[in-house]
Design an enzyme around this catalytic site. Structure first.
Site, PDB file in Angstrom:
ATOM      1  N   HIS A  11       0.825  -1.201   0.000  1.00  0.00           N
ATOM      2  CA  HIS A  11       0.000   0.000   0.000  1.00  0.00           C
ATOM      3  C   HIS A  11       0.858   1.248   0.000  1.00  0.00           C
ATOM      4  O   HIS A  11       1.639   1.475   0.925  1.00  0.00           O
ATOM      5  CB  HIS A  11      -0.903   0.017   1.242  1.00  0.00           C
ATOM      6  CG  HIS A  11      -2.007   1.020   1.162  1.00  0.00           C
ATOM      7  ND1 HIS A  11      -3.227   0.736   0.612  1.00  0.00           N
ATOM      8  CD2 HIS A  11      -2.072   2.310   1.541  1.00  0.00           C
ATOM      9  CE1 HIS A  11      -4.007   1.803   0.683  1.00  0.00           C
ATOM     10  NE2 HIS A  11      -3.319   2.785   1.235  1.00  0.00           N
ATOM     11  N   ASP A  13       0.263   5.524  -1.010  1.00  0.00           N
ATOM     12  CA  ASP A  13      -0.732   6.533  -1.378  1.00  0.00           C
ATOM     13  C   ASP A  13      -0.164   7.655  -2.235  1.00  0.00           C
ATOM     14  O   ASP A  13      -0.728   8.759  -2.256  1.00  0.00           O
ATOM     15  CB  ASP A  13      -1.347   7.129  -0.110  1.00  0.00           C
ATOM     16  CG  ASP A  13      -2.490   6.286   0.431  1.00  0.00           C
ATOM     17  OD1 ASP A  13      -3.448   6.037  -0.329  1.00  0.00           O
ATOM     18  OD2 ASP A  13      -2.423   5.864   1.597  1.00  0.00           O
ATOM     19  N   GLU A 116      -9.137   1.518  -2.436  1.00  0.00           N
ATOM     20  CA  GLU A 116      -9.228   1.561  -0.975  1.00  0.00           C
ATOM     21  C   GLU A 116     -10.606   2.062  -0.557  1.00  0.00           C
ATOM     22  O   GLU A 116     -10.844   3.249  -0.447  1.00  0.00           O
ATOM     23  CB  GLU A 116      -8.130   2.454  -0.398  1.00  0.00           C
ATOM     24  CG  GLU A 116      -8.026   2.349   1.116  1.00  0.00           C
ATOM     25  CD  GLU A 116      -6.836   3.091   1.685  1.00  0.00           C
ATOM     26  OE1 GLU A 116      -6.497   2.832   2.840  1.00  0.00           O
ATOM     27  OE2 GLU A 116      -6.251   3.926   0.967  1.00  0.00           O
ATOM     28  N   HIS A 143     -13.143   1.971   4.008  1.00  0.00           N
ATOM     29  CA  HIS A 143     -12.090   2.829   4.546  1.00  0.00           C
ATOM     30  C   HIS A 143     -12.491   3.131   5.986  1.00  0.00           C
ATOM     31  O   HIS A 143     -12.844   2.207   6.728  1.00  0.00           O
ATOM     32  CB  HIS A 143     -11.884   4.076   3.677  1.00  0.00           C
ATOM     33  CG  HIS A 143     -10.633   4.819   4.034  1.00  0.00           C
ATOM     34  ND1 HIS A 143     -10.640   6.090   4.551  1.00  0.00           N
ATOM     35  CD2 HIS A 143      -9.326   4.440   3.989  1.00  0.00           C
ATOM     36  CE1 HIS A 143      -9.400   6.475   4.797  1.00  0.00           C
ATOM     37  NE2 HIS A 143      -8.585   5.493   4.469  1.00  0.00           N
ATOM     38  N   HIS A 184      -8.632  -1.862   7.386  1.00  0.00           N
ATOM     39  CA  HIS A 184      -9.677  -0.857   7.665  1.00  0.00           C
ATOM     40  C   HIS A 184     -11.010  -1.448   8.078  1.00  0.00           C
ATOM     41  O   HIS A 184     -11.870  -0.699   8.567  1.00  0.00           O
ATOM     42  CB  HIS A 184      -9.907   0.088   6.475  1.00  0.00           C
ATOM     43  CG  HIS A 184      -8.898   1.172   6.341  1.00  0.00           C
ATOM     44  ND1 HIS A 184      -8.845   2.257   7.188  1.00  0.00           N
ATOM     45  CD2 HIS A 184      -7.878   1.342   5.455  1.00  0.00           C
ATOM     46  CE1 HIS A 184      -7.850   3.048   6.835  1.00  0.00           C
ATOM     47  NE2 HIS A 184      -7.241   2.517   5.795  1.00  0.00           N
ATOM     48  N   HIS A 205      -2.312  -3.180   4.665  1.00  0.00           N
ATOM     49  CA  HIS A 205      -1.526  -2.334   5.573  1.00  0.00           C
ATOM     50  C   HIS A 205      -2.158  -2.347   6.961  1.00  0.00           C
ATOM     51  O   HIS A 205      -2.838  -1.416   7.362  1.00  0.00           O
ATOM     52  CB  HIS A 205      -1.355  -0.909   5.031  1.00  0.00           C
ATOM     53  CG  HIS A 205      -2.607  -0.148   4.721  1.00  0.00           C
ATOM     54  ND1 HIS A 205      -3.625  -0.647   3.933  1.00  0.00           N
ATOM     55  CD2 HIS A 205      -3.026   1.092   5.087  1.00  0.00           C
ATOM     56  CE1 HIS A 205      -4.590   0.246   3.826  1.00  0.00           C
ATOM     57  NE2 HIS A 205      -4.252   1.312   4.534  1.00  0.00           N
ATOM     58  N   ASP A 313       2.280   2.069   3.756  1.00  0.00           N
ATOM     59  CA  ASP A 313       1.351   3.204   3.764  1.00  0.00           C
ATOM     60  C   ASP A 313       2.081   4.543   3.605  1.00  0.00           C
ATOM     61  O   ASP A 313       1.638   5.561   4.134  1.00  0.00           O
ATOM     62  CB  ASP A 313       0.498   3.220   5.031  1.00  0.00           C
ATOM     63  CG  ASP A 313      -0.804   4.015   4.865  1.00  0.00           C
ATOM     64  OD1 ASP A 313      -1.126   4.395   3.717  1.00  0.00           O
ATOM     65  OD2 ASP A 313      -1.487   4.259   5.864  1.00  0.00           O
TER      66      ASP A 313
END
Length: 385
Positions: A11, A13, A116, A143, A184, A205, A313
């Protein structure tokens, strides 16, 4: 060692950071150059960190809903595609486990996409299939907020895990070959997904709840089910998920952002200035590579060495552990594990083999499932009323 068995990171971003900081202008933040101080990710530091495969998150905020969420997800996918087209010598598009291995043989970074949050499909299995056709190879079911058919770890219980439609989403992901990502989600959702899925699940993650009691982490009973499922839990580096002392501190730092009208996930220059001022007045508890290694030690004990991985992450968190400040830091974690007596064989499973095997197994399930059943036309109204 990482030259032979590089890191598959679950993961990153970067696409959202490029949206927030540069409006997707890839000239303004050119990842071919060192972007230290602006981003946690760029190509030189990916190389320095020994990354051989990256799931790029095509995340959109949970506050986005309906067609707005779908459109923003498409913009994120477009960003990844433009990055791949811009840097073909470094980044290799990857859709399958074989593509990942081919990229490794070529010395390129296999690049996959992960959505995500189930809000990205707007309760539509046809939209799920469209994302798969555009290269998305996992979807995190939620999420930070519940959706109509699945409960989040950081929201109040809604449907009690997965609804009937939520289980149909999992089955359709299995039929496609899209990995079910349980980061999540609430523990009830994790258990329902494991009860439903024919294919390996992943946690792209998430770390161990027994080591840091945060709802974003994975309980031991779920970790213990991964061998039977074939899944992989990929430890994250976010301090508030791995260091108990950081949980309360980060909550106050996030509240400071909200008091200034900013979202707690913001990593814009204004947000980072506010974070720096807050930290100067309130010294931050600092996680390290050893903190992450503590989680991996426990996850290995609970799930087995064949069912763990790494999901940093980066560019999705304002704070990182010391020694894992950016994507160049993975060798520090590997050194810590080797120093604790991990064998080279076990580290190679952690960094490369487990994630590749999970995707390959999901592809095999998809071949069988798609031969038995066609695309689902179920709707939320059909199954949940």
């Amino acid at each position: 060692m990482l030259a032979e068995f590089p890191v598959v990171d679950g993961h990153n971003d970067l696409p959202w950071a490029l949206r927030e900081k540069a409006g997707y202008d890839l000239d303004r933040l050119d990842v071919a150059a060192d972007q230290t101080g602006r981003l946690q990710t760029d190509l030189p530091r990916l190389r320095a960190g020994g990354v051989g495969a990256q799931f790029w998150s095509v995340y959109v905020r949970a506050g986005m809903a309906g067609d707005d969420a779908v459109s923003a997800t498409l913009e994120q996918i477009d960003c990844v595609d433009r990055l791949l087209a811009r840097h073909p010598a470094e980044l290799a598009p990857a859709l399958t486990a074989d593509d990942m291995e081919a990229a490794r043989a070529q010395g390129r970074i296999a690049s996959l996409k992960g959505a995500e949050g189930g809000h990205s499909i707007n309760n539509s299995l046809a939209t799920l299939r469209a994302l798969y056709a555009l290269g998305v190879r996992y979807m995190t079911l939620t999420h930070n907020d519940n959706i109509a058919w699945a409960d989040s770890a950081t929201d109040e219980p809604g449907v009690g895990g997965l609804s009937a439609f939520g289980r149909e989403v999992v089955r359709e992901m299995n039929r496609l070959g899209m990995l079910v990502d349980l980061s999540h989600v609430a523990a009830t959702t994790m258990r329902d997904a494991l009860d439903t899925s024919e294919a390996p699940v992943i946690f792209s993650h998430s770390s161990a709840r027994a080591v840091c009691d945060h709802p974003r982490n994975v309980p031991d009973d779920v970790l213990e089910r991964l061998p039977a499922n074939g899944g992989v839990a990929m430890a994250t580096f976010v301090p508030k998920f791995i260091l108990p002392e950081a949980v309360e501190w980060t909550a106050r730092a996030d509240e400071n952002l909200r008091a200034h009208g900013l979202h707690h996930l913001d990593t814009t220059p204004e947000a980072m200035r506010l974070h720096a001022a807050f930290e100067a007045a309130n010294p931050r508890p600092v996680a390290t590579a050893a903190t992450v290694a503590d989680h991996l030690d426990h996850m290995r004990e609970a799930a087995g060495v064949d069912h763990i991985g790494i999901g940093g992450d980066f560019d999705g968190t304002a704070f990182t552990p010391r020694g894992l400040d950016d994507v160049a830091g993975y060798p520090n974690l590997i050194a810590e594990l080797l120093g604790r007596g991990w064998s080279r064989t076990d580290v190679a499973k952690l960094t490369w083999h487990n994630a590749v095997r999970a995707l390959r197994d999901a592809e095999a399930v998809a071949r069988d499932a798609s031969a038995r059943r066609g695309p689902s036309t179920a709707t939320l109204a059909d199954l949940d009323g």
